[in-house]
Design a protein around this motif. Sequence first.
Motif, PDB file in Angstrom:
ATOM      1  N   GLY A   1       0.850  -1.603  -0.370  1.00 21.42           N
ATOM      2  CA  GLY A   1       0.202   0.208   0.075  1.00 21.42           C
ATOM      3  C   GLY A   1       0.842   1.150  -0.261  1.00 21.42           C
ATOM      4  N   LEU A   2       1.923   1.299   0.696  1.00 23.20           N
ATOM      5  CA  LEU A   2       3.032   2.445   0.809  1.00 23.20           C
ATOM      6  C   LEU A   2       3.565   2.876  -0.682  1.00 23.20           C
ATOM      7  CD1 LEU A   2       2.032   2.505   3.447  1.00 23.20           C
ATOM      8  CD2 LEU A   2       4.306   2.569   4.174  1.00 23.20           C
ATOM      9  N   ALA A   3       3.864   1.911  -2.171  1.00 22.72           N
ATOM     10  CA  ALA A   3       4.589   1.699  -2.972  1.00 22.72           C
ATOM     11  C   ALA A   3       3.957   2.569  -3.793  1.00 22.72           C
ATOM     12  CB  ALA A   3       4.631   0.379  -3.368  1.00 22.72           C
TER      13      ALA A   3
ATOM     14  N   MET B   1      -3.172  10.093  11.702  1.00 20.11           N
ATOM     15  CA  MET B   1      -3.473   9.002  11.829  1.00 20.11           C
ATOM     16  C   MET B   1      -4.167   8.986  13.200  1.00 20.11           C
ATOM     17  SD  MET B   1      -0.081   7.113   9.948  1.00 20.11           S
ATOM     18  CE  MET B   1      -0.701   4.615   9.970  1.00 20.11           C
ATOM     19  N   LYS B   2      -3.507   8.971  13.985  1.00 21.67           N
ATOM     20  CA  LYS B   2      -4.228   8.543  15.624  1.00 21.67           C
ATOM     21  C   LYS B   2      -5.231   9.454  15.626  1.00 21.67           C
ATOM     22  CE  LYS B   2      -3.949  10.337  20.089  1.00 21.67           C
ATOM     23  NZ  LYS B   2      -2.225  10.698  21.933  1.00 21.67           N
ATOM     24  N   GLU B   3      -5.950  10.312  14.952  1.00 23.68           N
ATOM     25  CA  GLU B   3      -7.613  11.268  14.709  1.00 23.68           C
ATOM     26  C   GLU B   3      -8.167   9.905  13.351  1.00 23.68           C
ATOM     27  OE1 GLU B   3      -7.301  14.743  12.630  1.00 23.68           O
ATOM     28  OE2 GLU B   3      -6.375  16.028  14.200  1.00 23.68           O
ATOM     29  N   ASP B   4      -7.383   9.141  12.765  1.00 26.57           N
ATOM     30  CA  ASP B   4      -8.128   8.142  12.601  1.00 26.57           C
ATOM     31  C   ASP B   4      -8.449   6.329  13.048  1.00 26.57           C
ATOM     32  OD1 ASP B   4      -9.228   7.376   9.576  1.00 26.57           O
ATOM     33  OD2 ASP B   4      -7.381   6.628   8.905  1.00 26.57           O
ATOM     34  N   GLY B   5      -7.635   6.516  13.761  1.00 27.60           N
ATOM     35  CA  GLY B   5      -7.562   6.007  14.983  1.00 27.60           C
ATOM     36  C   GLY B   5      -6.567   4.315  15.198  1.00 27.60           C
ATOM     37  N   ILE B   6      -5.758   5.359  14.128  1.00 27.55           N
ATOM     38  CA  ILE B   6      -4.535   4.047  14.279  1.00 27.55           C
ATOM     39  C   ILE B   6      -3.314   4.502  15.140  1.00 27.55           C
ATOM     40  CG2 ILE B   6      -2.626   3.077  12.666  1.00 27.55           C
ATOM     41  CD1 ILE B   6      -5.639   3.054  11.476  1.00 27.55           C
ATOM     42  N   GLY B   7      -2.686   3.462  15.744  1.00 27.94           N
ATOM     43  CA  GLY B   7      -1.507   3.665  16.866  1.00 27.94           C
ATOM     44  C   GLY B   7      -0.249   3.974  15.791  1.00 27.94           C
ATOM     45  N   THR B   8       0.329   4.799  15.789  1.00 27.40           N
ATOM     46  CA  THR B   8       2.306   4.251  16.128  1.00 27.40           C
ATOM     47  C   THR B   8       3.295   4.592  16.831  1.00 27.40           C
ATOM     48  OG1 THR B   8       1.908   6.851  15.213  1.00 27.40           O
ATOM     49  CG2 THR B   8       1.249   5.716  13.295  1.00 27.40           C
ATOM     50  N   SER B   9       4.056   4.010  16.216  1.00 21.20           N
ATOM     51  CA  SER B   9       5.180   4.400  17.661  1.00 21.20           C
ATOM     52  C   SER B   9       6.434   5.283  16.701  1.00 21.20           C
ATOM     53  CB  SER B   9       5.338   3.691  17.394  1.00 21.20           C
ATOM     54  OG  SER B   9       6.418   3.335  19.179  1.00 21.20           O
ATOM     55  N   ILE B  10       7.544   5.681  17.675  1.00 22.93           N
ATOM     56  CA  ILE B  10       8.769   6.040  16.748  1.00 22.93           C
ATOM     57  C   ILE B  10      10.236   4.665  17.230  1.00 22.93           C
ATOM     58  CG2 ILE B  10      10.202   7.611  17.059  1.00 22.93           C
ATOM     59  CD1 ILE B  10       8.071   9.705  17.338  1.00 22.93           C
ATOM     60  N   HIS B  11      10.843   4.646  16.313  1.00 22.81           N
ATOM     61  CA  HIS B  11      12.004   3.649  16.978  1.00 22.81           C
ATOM     62  C   HIS B  11      13.073   4.777  16.085  1.00 22.81           C
ATOM     63  CE1 HIS B  11       8.977   0.763  17.484  1.00 22.81           C
ATOM     64  NE2 HIS B  11       9.587   0.343  18.545  1.00 22.81           N
TER      65      HIS B  11
ATOM     66  N   ARG C   1      -6.172  -0.868   5.787  1.00 23.16           N
ATOM     67  CA  ARG C   1      -6.639   0.718   6.642  1.00 23.16           C
ATOM     68  C   ARG C   1      -5.255   1.625   7.190  1.00 23.16           C
ATOM     69  NH1 ARG C   1     -10.518   0.506  12.123  1.00 23.16           N
ATOM     70  NH2 ARG C   1      -9.768   2.832  12.551  1.00 23.16           N
ATOM     71  N   VAL C   2      -4.375   0.708   8.123  1.00 22.81           N
ATOM     72  CA  VAL C   2      -3.295   1.062   7.813  1.00 22.81           C
ATOM     73  C   VAL C   2      -2.557   2.263   7.232  1.00 22.81           C
ATOM     74  CG1 VAL C   2      -0.626   1.012   9.409  1.00 22.81           C
ATOM     75  CG2 VAL C   2      -2.822   0.058  10.809  1.00 22.81           C
ATOM     76  N   ALA C   3      -1.677   0.523   5.910  1.00 22.78           N
ATOM     77  CA  ALA C   3      -1.739   1.592   4.964  1.00 22.78           C
ATOM     78  C   ALA C   3      -2.324   2.833   3.920  1.00 22.78           C
ATOM     79  CB  ALA C   3      -1.710   0.932   3.135  1.00 22.78           C
ATOM     80  N   HIS C   4      -4.122   3.000   3.942  1.00 19.56           N
ATOM     81  CA  HIS C   4      -4.476   4.118   2.881  1.00 19.56           C
ATOM     82  C   HIS C   4      -4.296   4.987   4.803  1.00 19.56           C
ATOM     83  CE1 HIS C   4      -8.150   6.026   2.839  1.00 19.56           C
ATOM     84  NE2 HIS C   4      -7.744   5.802   1.484  1.00 19.56           N
ATOM     85  N   SER C   5      -4.104   4.773   5.715  1.00 17.07           N
ATOM     86  CA  SER C   5      -4.756   6.122   6.364  1.00 17.07           C
ATOM     87  C   SER C   5      -3.093   6.813   6.727  1.00 17.07           C
ATOM     88  CB  SER C   5      -4.744   5.374   7.930  1.00 17.07           C
ATOM     89  OG  SER C   5      -4.509   6.816   8.917  1.00 17.07           O
ATOM     90  N   PHE C   6      -2.010   5.786   5.904  1.00 14.37           N
ATOM     91  CA  PHE C   6      -0.529   6.848   6.069  1.00 14.37           C
ATOM     92  C   PHE C   6      -0.692   7.561   5.164  1.00 14.37           C
ATOM     93  CE2 PHE C   6       3.481   6.412   4.779  1.00 14.37           C
ATOM     94  CZ  PHE C   6       4.483   7.003   5.879  1.00 14.37           C
TER      95      PHE C   6
END
Length: 391
Positions: A270-272, A313-323, A371-376
């Motif tokens: 999806g990110l391609a 993405m948070k507004e869209d309900g998708i949790g992310t992180s940072i590494h 859904r994660v890919a689309h949100s990003f």
Amino acid sequence: MTLKPIPFGKPMLGDAERAAVADVLAGTTLVHGPVTHAFEQAFAERAGARHAISVASCTAGLHLALLARGIGPGDAVVVPAMTHVATAHAVEFCGARPVFVDVQPDTGNLDPDGVERALTESKARAVMVVHYLGLPCEMDRINALAGKARAMVVEDCALALDATWDGRKAGTLGAVGCFSFYPVKHMTTIEGGMVTTNDDALAAAIAQRKAFGYDRTLDKRSKPGVYDVTVLGYNYRMNEVEAAVGLAQMAGLDEVQRRRANNDRVIRAGLAVLPEVTVFAPERGPAKSSHYCLNAVLPPDGSIDRDRVAALMKEDGIGTSIHYPEAVPLMTYYRDKYGYTPGSFPVAEWLARQTISLPVGPHLEDGDAERVAHSFVTAVAKARTEQSKGG
């Protein structure tokens, strides 16, 4: 319609784990017991290691690995600039000095050229390799460099359970490997970790030091409560309840790993459509990832704001992180102690500013990966537009 939230990670515990814990609590042995030994044996078999020693955390394992080799004040240890602070903290716990090396821009892993320079200049006694987000480092070259310098190779496998290099599993690629069982890792014991090694003497030294330095284990004491202490040790043990959860988790680990790999594949596809976003590959040469998460890195010029993308993405309900949120040598403790300055680790600093970690865990249900890919993708487009108009 409001869609359900998708957290970045979620502990996956079920009836098997609850039953295993209940069995332990119904008995009288909560530490030094048979469940912990069974878990160690099962983990050693899966990792392909001769020994697996359970510990209180991956951090404890890293500390013990260095301590068991006598690394201490006056010694130097090579550490990647992009990692969790635990990797560097383990060096500090021993009174040794971390020598930070920048990472590769296409993997986030230790740059072997930097390792070579650091070994030459610092005479380091160990190299801490971190398999960043689950993809093994260039182990053939790093092992060769370390061998020439007579330096120990310690693998930080906190995110690399079941990752492989040329068919061999992480945790068996250096002198010792250290794993994390934090709740959102590939598997959990609530808290806890494991140390793997094929070195009999090193395994014995680590096992002794994880339990105060006792000279004999509970089952080998001819008189109850009688022992000697021959080396400095810590209380870094895992208890029977944690081990019971770990054993139950291992029974379903193959399916967990299959789902992680599939979710990674779907989101990656999806990110391609975003060529300006760097997406770290799940394979590189003989290295194959454990799919802890999918890392997407926004352009270094700041044309797309990472924090805005995450907020959308948070507004869209998708949790992310940072590494991870900062190159370790630029975190206050290390910056103040050793005098590192911005610009010294350009790749690690870029990752700290612009990386977003997307969820691929087994808690994703049907359609969630799409859904994660689309949100990003949507968030990137909106953030780019907003920034362009603002400029």
